[in-house]
Design a protein around this motif. Structure first.
Motif, PDB file in Angstrom:
ATOM      1  N   GLU A  99       0.902  -1.086   0.150  1.00 41.74           N
ATOM      2  CA  GLU A  99      -0.054  -0.039   0.147  1.00 41.74           C
ATOM      3  C   GLU A  99       0.949   1.375   0.159  1.00 41.74           C
ATOM      4  N   PRO A 100       0.932   1.983  -1.317  1.00 40.28           N
ATOM      5  CA  PRO A 100       1.938   3.006  -1.234  1.00 40.28           C
ATOM      6  C   PRO A 100       1.533   4.206  -0.687  1.00 40.28           C
ATOM      7  N   GLY A 101       0.093   4.628  -0.813  1.00 39.58           N
ATOM      8  CA  GLY A 101      -0.555   5.794  -0.090  1.00 39.58           C
ATOM      9  C   GLY A 101      -0.233   6.803  -1.264  1.00 39.58           C
ATOM     10  N   HIS A 102      -0.278   8.097  -1.008  1.00 39.40           N
ATOM     11  CA  HIS A 102       0.003   9.298  -1.534  1.00 39.40           C
ATOM     12  C   HIS A 102      -1.196   9.714  -2.651  1.00 39.40           C
ATOM     13  N   GLY A 103      -2.014   9.021  -2.750  1.00 35.65           N
ATOM     14  CA  GLY A 103      -3.194   9.537  -3.741  1.00 35.65           C
ATOM     15  C   GLY A 103      -2.635   9.782  -5.011  1.00 35.65           C
ATOM     16  N   LEU A 104      -3.083  11.093  -5.800  1.00 33.76           N
ATOM     17  CA  LEU A 104      -2.617  10.849  -6.859  1.00 33.76           C
ATOM     18  C   LEU A 104      -1.078  11.400  -7.133  1.00 33.76           C
ATOM     19  N   ARG A 105      -0.481  11.623  -5.821  1.00 36.93           N
ATOM     20  CA  ARG A 105       1.162  11.790  -5.932  1.00 36.93           C
ATOM     21  C   ARG A 105       1.804  10.644  -5.987  1.00 36.93           C
ATOM     22  N   ALA A 106       1.229   9.470  -5.764  1.00 39.64           N
ATOM     23  CA  ALA A 106       1.915   8.179  -6.013  1.00 39.64           C
ATOM     24  C   ALA A 106       2.407   8.065  -7.416  1.00 39.64           C
ATOM     25  N   THR A 107       3.762   7.720  -7.546  1.00 34.40           N
ATOM     26  CA  THR A 107       4.641   7.736  -8.596  1.00 34.40           C
ATOM     27  C   THR A 107       4.095   6.640  -9.536  1.00 34.40           C
ATOM     28  N   GLU A 108       4.827   6.576 -10.875  1.00 31.49           N
ATOM     29  CA  GLU A 108       4.534   5.703 -12.002  1.00 31.49           C
ATOM     30  C   GLU A 108       5.026   4.243 -11.223  1.00 31.49           C
ATOM     31  N   GLU A 109       6.075   4.379 -10.752  1.00 27.04           N
ATOM     32  CA  GLU A 109       6.671   3.226 -10.004  1.00 27.04           C
ATOM     33  C   GLU A 109       5.902   2.575  -8.801  1.00 27.04           C
ATOM     34  N   GLU A 110       5.260   3.541  -8.322  1.00 26.17           N
ATOM     35  CA  GLU A 110       4.327   2.937  -7.114  1.00 26.17           C
ATOM     36  C   GLU A 110       3.261   2.271  -7.626  1.00 26.17           C
ATOM     37  N   TRP A 111       2.627   2.942  -8.710  1.00 22.49           N
ATOM     38  CA  TRP A 111       1.255   2.400  -9.170  1.00 22.49           C
ATOM     39  C   TRP A 111       1.830   1.197 -10.085  1.00 22.49           C
ATOM     40  N   ALA A 112       2.870   0.891 -10.575  1.00 20.96           N
ATOM     41  CA  ALA A 112       3.308  -0.463 -11.213  1.00 20.96           C
ATOM     42  C   ALA A 112       3.471  -1.498 -10.111  1.00 20.96           C
ATOM     43  N   ALA A 113       4.238  -0.968  -9.178  1.00 20.24           N
ATOM     44  CA  ALA A 113       4.619  -1.894  -8.336  1.00 20.24           C
ATOM     45  C   ALA A 113       3.366  -2.637  -7.290  1.00 20.24           C
ATOM     46  N   THR A 114       2.408  -1.703  -7.060  1.00 19.02           N
ATOM     47  CA  THR A 114       1.051  -2.014  -6.259  1.00 19.02           C
ATOM     48  C   THR A 114       0.151  -3.136  -7.330  1.00 19.02           C
ATOM     49  N   HIS A 115       0.253  -2.687  -8.629  1.00 21.98           N
ATOM     50  CA  HIS A 115      -0.593  -3.564  -9.532  1.00 21.98           C
ATOM     51  C   HIS A 115       0.295  -4.797  -9.691  1.00 21.98           C
ATOM     52  N   GLU A 116       1.542  -4.759  -9.683  1.00 22.42           N
ATOM     53  CA  GLU A 116       2.251  -6.213  -9.722  1.00 22.42           C
ATOM     54  C   GLU A 116       1.931  -6.985  -8.582  1.00 22.42           C
ATOM     55  N   VAL A 117       1.971  -6.548  -7.375  1.00 17.69           N
ATOM     56  CA  VAL A 117       1.784  -7.360  -6.175  1.00 17.69           C
ATOM     57  C   VAL A 117       0.505  -7.641  -5.880  1.00 17.69           C
ATOM     58  N   ASN A 118      -0.490  -6.496  -6.103  1.00 12.93           N
ATOM     59  CA  ASN A 118      -1.816  -6.876  -5.667  1.00 12.93           C
ATOM     60  C   ASN A 118      -2.662  -7.396  -6.696  1.00 12.93           C
ATOM     61  N   VAL A 119      -2.425  -7.556  -7.934  1.00 14.09           N
ATOM     62  CA  VAL A 119      -3.219  -8.169  -8.862  1.00 14.09           C
ATOM     63  C   VAL A 119      -2.391  -9.253  -9.670  1.00 14.09           C
ATOM     64  N   MET A 120      -1.250  -8.747 -10.322  1.00 13.04           N
ATOM     65  CA  MET A 120      -0.654  -9.752 -11.253  1.00 13.04           C
ATOM     66  C   MET A 120      -0.077 -10.771 -10.488  1.00 13.04           C
ATOM     67  N   ALA A 121       0.385 -10.781  -9.205  1.00 13.44           N
ATOM     68  CA  ALA A 121       0.720 -11.946  -8.556  1.00 13.44           C
ATOM     69  C   ALA A 121      -0.407 -12.964  -8.369  1.00 13.44           C
ATOM     70  N   HIS A 122      -1.576 -12.493  -8.370  1.00 12.00           N
ATOM     71  CA  HIS A 122      -2.823 -13.717  -8.334  1.00 12.00           C
ATOM     72  C   HIS A 122      -3.166 -14.140  -9.866  1.00 12.00           C
ATOM     73  N   VAL A 123      -2.998 -13.485 -10.875  1.00 12.70           N
ATOM     74  CA  VAL A 123      -3.059 -13.911 -12.315  1.00 12.70           C
ATOM     75  C   VAL A 123      -2.033 -14.954 -12.541  1.00 12.70           C
ATOM     76  N   ARG A 124      -0.672 -14.460 -12.127  1.00 12.98           N
ATOM     77  CA  ARG A 124       0.288 -15.474 -12.461  1.00 12.98           C
ATOM     78  C   ARG A 124       0.108 -16.767 -11.920  1.00 12.98           C
ATOM     79  N   ALA A 125      -0.299 -16.714 -10.536  1.00  8.51           N
ATOM     80  CA  ALA A 125      -0.455 -17.862  -9.871  1.00  8.51           C
ATOM     81  C   ALA A 125      -1.453 -18.985 -10.365  1.00  8.51           C
ATOM     82  N   ALA A 126      -2.604 -18.114 -10.742  1.00  3.58           N
ATOM     83  CA  ALA A 126      -3.824 -19.027 -11.381  1.00  3.58           C
ATOM     84  C   ALA A 126      -3.424 -19.379 -12.536  1.00  3.58           C
ATOM     85  N   ARG A 127      -2.647 -18.754 -13.307  1.00  5.80           N
ATOM     86  CA  ARG A 127      -2.173 -19.325 -14.861  1.00  5.80           C
ATOM     87  C   ARG A 127      -1.771 -20.762 -14.742  1.00  5.80           C
TER      88      ARG A 127
END
Length: 260
Positions: A88-116
């Motif tokens: 959870e990076p916080g920061h609202g719209l001030r979250a960086t591109e890197e923080e958005w990408a990392a959050t998506h990787e861990v909180n979403v794509m981790a599940h997609v990759r495991a399910a595959r």
């Protein structure tokens, strides 16, 4: 018993909810693989519960593949997957591109990759269980954290898709959606702690016990905070009223200087 003698993997199990889940599952007779980026924590928890430590990345494509391979090598097969790791990076719209990408990787794509990697085998044998730690933010939202709210909504949406796609093949999919939990994430929430603890901040062990009970019923949503169901229904039936109420909380926090 839903997990007795079953091969179970818990990601992010070195601390907090993941540790409590691994401990409760082992007490219920599961053979638990403990994963965490914090290798020392993963090893420590595994030793405490008589499990097997498989530290490392549980989000990236190579990391997930390595974890699945290691778990299968130790267990002989994976029966239950707990995708618990999250950030959870916080920061609202001030979250960086890197923080958005990392959050998506861990909180979403981790599940997609495991399910595959897991679903084909589970469908073939007609059984399997996939459980994600999604948070009430995935059903409602979290003031102050856009990336976390969006990713947890996506986490729930992916779990819903898995459930409707594979349930007739014997695969059970569930989403754990607690509110405030006494973890490092809550400790680091600063002025938002009061809001997140509105309906009482429960312990990781409380979440684990609610999850344990949820495993016996196979219902999709596991809600350690019972009132989340009411909020979820209110949000769906009168969305504008719910948004107005949340906006009042937003303004109050801004007036208090809690959100900057």
């Amino acid at each position: 018993m839903p997990v007795r003698d079953k091969g179970v993997v818990v990601t992010g199990a070195g601390h907090g909810i993941g540790r409590a889940l691994a401990t409760r599952l082992a007490a219920g007779g599961a053979r638990v693989v403990v994963n965490d980026l914090d290798a020392e924590a993963a090893i420590r928890v595994a030793e405490e519960i008589g499990g097997y430590a498989a530290p490392g990345d549980a989000a990236g494509e190579q990391g997930v593949a390595a974890l699945v391979e290691a778990a299968r090598g130790h267990l002989g097969g994976i029966d239950v997957w707990f995708g618990n790791a999250g950030i959870e990076p916080g920061h609202g719209l001030r979250a960086t591109e890197e923080e958005w990408a990392a959050t998506h990787e861990v909180n979403v794509m981790a599940h997609v990759r495991a399910a595959r990697l897991l679903m084909p085998g589970w469908v073939e044998r007609g059984t399997g269980r996939f459980v994600v730690t999604a948070s009430a933010a995935g059903l409602l939202t979290m003031i102050g954290s856009a990336a976390y709210s969006v990713s947890k909504h996506a986490c729930v949406a992916f779990a819903e898709w898995l459930s409707l796609t594979y349930r007739h093949h014997g695969v059970v999919v569930q989403a754990i959606c607690p509110q405030g939990v006494q973890t490092r994430m809550l400790d680091n929430a600063g002025p938002l702690q009061e809001l997140l603890s509105h309906d009482a901040a429960i312990t990781p062990e409380d979440v684990a016990e609610a999850t344990w009970q949820g495993l016996h019923g196979d219902r999709f949503l596991i809600l350690p905070h019972a009132r989340v169901a009411e909020y979820y229904a209110h949000r769906a039936t009168d969305t504008d009223r719910w948004l107005n109420g949340m906006n009042k909380l937003q303004r109050r926090l801004e007036d208090q200087g809690a959100l900057r």
